[in-house]
Design an enzyme around this catalytic site. Structure first.
Site, PDB file in Angstrom:
ATOM      1  N   ASP A  56       0.663  -1.185   0.001  1.00  0.00           N
ATOM      2  CA  ASP A  56      -0.121  -0.203  -0.132  1.00  0.00           C
ATOM      3  C   ASP A  56       0.986   1.337   0.061  1.00  0.00           C
ATOM      4  OD1 ASP A  56      -2.080   1.799   0.035  1.00  0.00           O
ATOM      5  OD2 ASP A  56      -2.963   0.321   1.748  1.00  0.00           O
TER       6      ASP A  56
ATOM      7  N   ASP B 231      -3.416   2.540  -5.784  1.00  0.00           N
ATOM      8  CA  ASP B 231      -2.291   2.664  -4.969  1.00  0.00           C
ATOM      9  C   ASP B 231      -1.793   1.389  -4.251  1.00  0.00           C
ATOM     10  OD1 ASP B 231      -4.220   3.055  -3.222  1.00  0.00           O
ATOM     11  OD2 ASP B 231      -3.102   4.708  -2.058  1.00  0.00           O
ATOM     12  N   GLU B 232      -2.592   0.248  -4.420  1.00  0.00           N
ATOM     13  CA  GLU B 232      -2.202  -0.909  -3.817  1.00  0.00           C
ATOM     14  C   GLU B 232      -2.435  -2.232  -4.534  1.00  0.00           C
ATOM     15  OE1 GLU B 232      -5.584  -2.096  -0.840  1.00  0.00           O
ATOM     16  OE2 GLU B 232      -6.822  -0.214  -1.569  1.00  0.00           O
TER      17      GLU B 232
END
Length: 418
Positions: free
Chosen positions: A12, A107-108
């Site tokens: 993350d 974003d992860e």
DNA sequence: TCTGGGGTCCTAGGACCC
DNA sequence: TCTGGGGTCCTAGGACCC
């Protein structure tokens, strides 16, 4: 599910949007930064720097609220393209550690690191070298959670933040989860938290006191899985599913909130046209054909309705989407009522149906070619270069018709389609 | 405080079919 | 003719996530 234990990483990125903005403007570093729009705008916070979070600012908070809590914060507009670009870099780094990478959002990501010991060493060592490589190749910090399932990995990455690594050793899952707030479990939001609280359930461990039948009755199949989790069992469901390739999209939509509410039908239909074009374009880019077209309409007082219609044959044409969405609008908008938001949503993707009617098929084929040409023009000259909505009252802003393209059935300025 | 935009998944009722 | 049941599709709404 494989027989042995899996090793799942959840990676993350830390304050992703803010961190990317800092790379473009290093003067933002170490300051209270809010990404998402200007302090007086109608909108919410997309991301806040850790400095701004100290003042209570968090994502999804109205920008105006953030400005009150943290008056000295720097407000920055979001730059989607930048985040997509950096998301690709992140993805690339991840693929050098495992072939099984699944981006869960911009974003992860989840990585299945099972059986990579010989290459990368034990989990913690692999995580640290991944962390290092991410920093050198993208200049961005991330946090990494490691566990035997997606759920454990996800929860532990949250606990590792910022810029940390956390491994939940196999067998320790129940012990790890029990003292956590139920709100720490992904999928438990405000409403579920309140419902659980009213039953005296505050911590994940408190769930153990209740039997499965009771939890299923109150919280559906989800409650059942959660109870299993609390006991450290593999309860099945998405959080125990395999990490694989990225899944196909199930819906494509665009929506727009007006700066000021409007009751102007012409303006709203123009907005719907533009949204239909945006959706149609994405469908064509993805090679997708949608059967269900949905209108979303939010009034001034925030009451929101959705109205859908399923077509006999799937489409990717702006005009067909618009036609549907416009009639849904005309049938459902309370005349005179001020509208805050309009949205166009498509789903039920299916293979393109063969056209029975030859003439009809020809017409569609010409449309398709024309729209592809328009897509290419937009690639070269920008989004504003081509629009069927040109000349209609600006839904977004007045449009400049720089590169007109001859589209079949193109509307005359100021006239409706009939 | 006055609430974006892009998604996923779930529930529930009614239609319709067998 | 007082009342089935399962399966699937469609629609509306809502919780939740980033």
């Amino acid at each position: 599910m494989s027989a042995g234990l899996r090793t799942i990483f959840h990676v993350d990125m830390d304050a992703f949007f803010v961190s990317v903005e800092e790379l473009f403007d290093p003067s933002l570093k170490g300051k209270a930064v809010v990404v998402g729009g200007q302090r007086n705008e109608r909108g919410v916070v997309s991301a806040a720097s850790y400095e701004a979070r100290k003042f209570g600012v968090h994502s999804a908070m109205p920008l105006r609220t953030a400005a009150k809590l943290c008056p000295h914060a720097i407000f920055v507009d979001g730059h989607r393209e930048r985040y997509v670009e950096y998301s690709r870099k992140v993805h690339h780094v991840l693929t050098t550690f495992s072939p099984l990478v699944e981006m869960a959002s911009i974003d992860e990501a989840y990585l299945d690191m099972t059986g990579t010991d010989r290459l990368h060493g034990p989990p913690l060592r692999a995580a640290h070298s991944l962390h290092q490589k991410m920093k050198t190749e993208t200049q961005l910090n991330c946090s990494i959670g490691i566990g035997i399932s997606r759920l454990i990995a996800k929860v532990s990455s949250a606990k590792a933040k910022p810029n940390g690594v956390l491994w939940v050793v196999p067998g320790q899952e129940a012990k790890f989860l029990a003292p956590l707030d139920v709100r720490d479990i992904p999928g438990v939001g405000k409403v579920t938290e309140q419902n659980l609280l009213s039953l005296g359930i505050r911590k994940v461990g408190d769930l153990a006191r209740f039997d499965d039948a009771f939890l299923e009755e109150h919280f559906g199949k989800w409650g059942l899985a959660l109870a299993g989790k609390a006991r450290g069992e593999d309860a099945g469901g998405w959080f125990d599913s395999e990490v694989g390739a990225d899944a196909d999209p199930k819906s494509i939509s665009h929506e727009h909130t007006y700066t000021e509410d409007t009751a102007d039908a012409e303006q709203m239909e123009s907005t719907l046209m533009r949204l239909s074009e945006m959706v149609g374009r994405r469908l064509r880019e993805g090679g997708l054909h949608a059967r269900t077209i949905q209108l979303k309409l939010r009034y001034k007082d925030f009451t929101t309705i959705t109205r859908a219609h399923s077509l006999p044959a799937p489409t990717q044409l702006d005009t067909e989407i618009f036609e549907q969405v416009r009639s849904l609008f005309r049938e459902n908008w309370r005349k005179g009522a001020e509208v805050r938001l309009l949205g166009v949503h498509t789903s039920s993707f299916a293979d393109e149906a063969e056209q029975g009617d030859l003439l009809e098929g020809n017409r569609r084929e010409r449309w398709k070619q024309a729209l592809s040409a328009a897509d290419r023009l937009r690639d070269r000259f920008g989004e504003s270069s081509v629009s069927l909505a040109t000349g209609m009252k600006g839904g977004f802003r007045e449009r400049i018709h720089e590169n007109p393209v001859d589209l079949p059935g193109k509307q005359k300025p100021g006239r409706s389609n009939e």
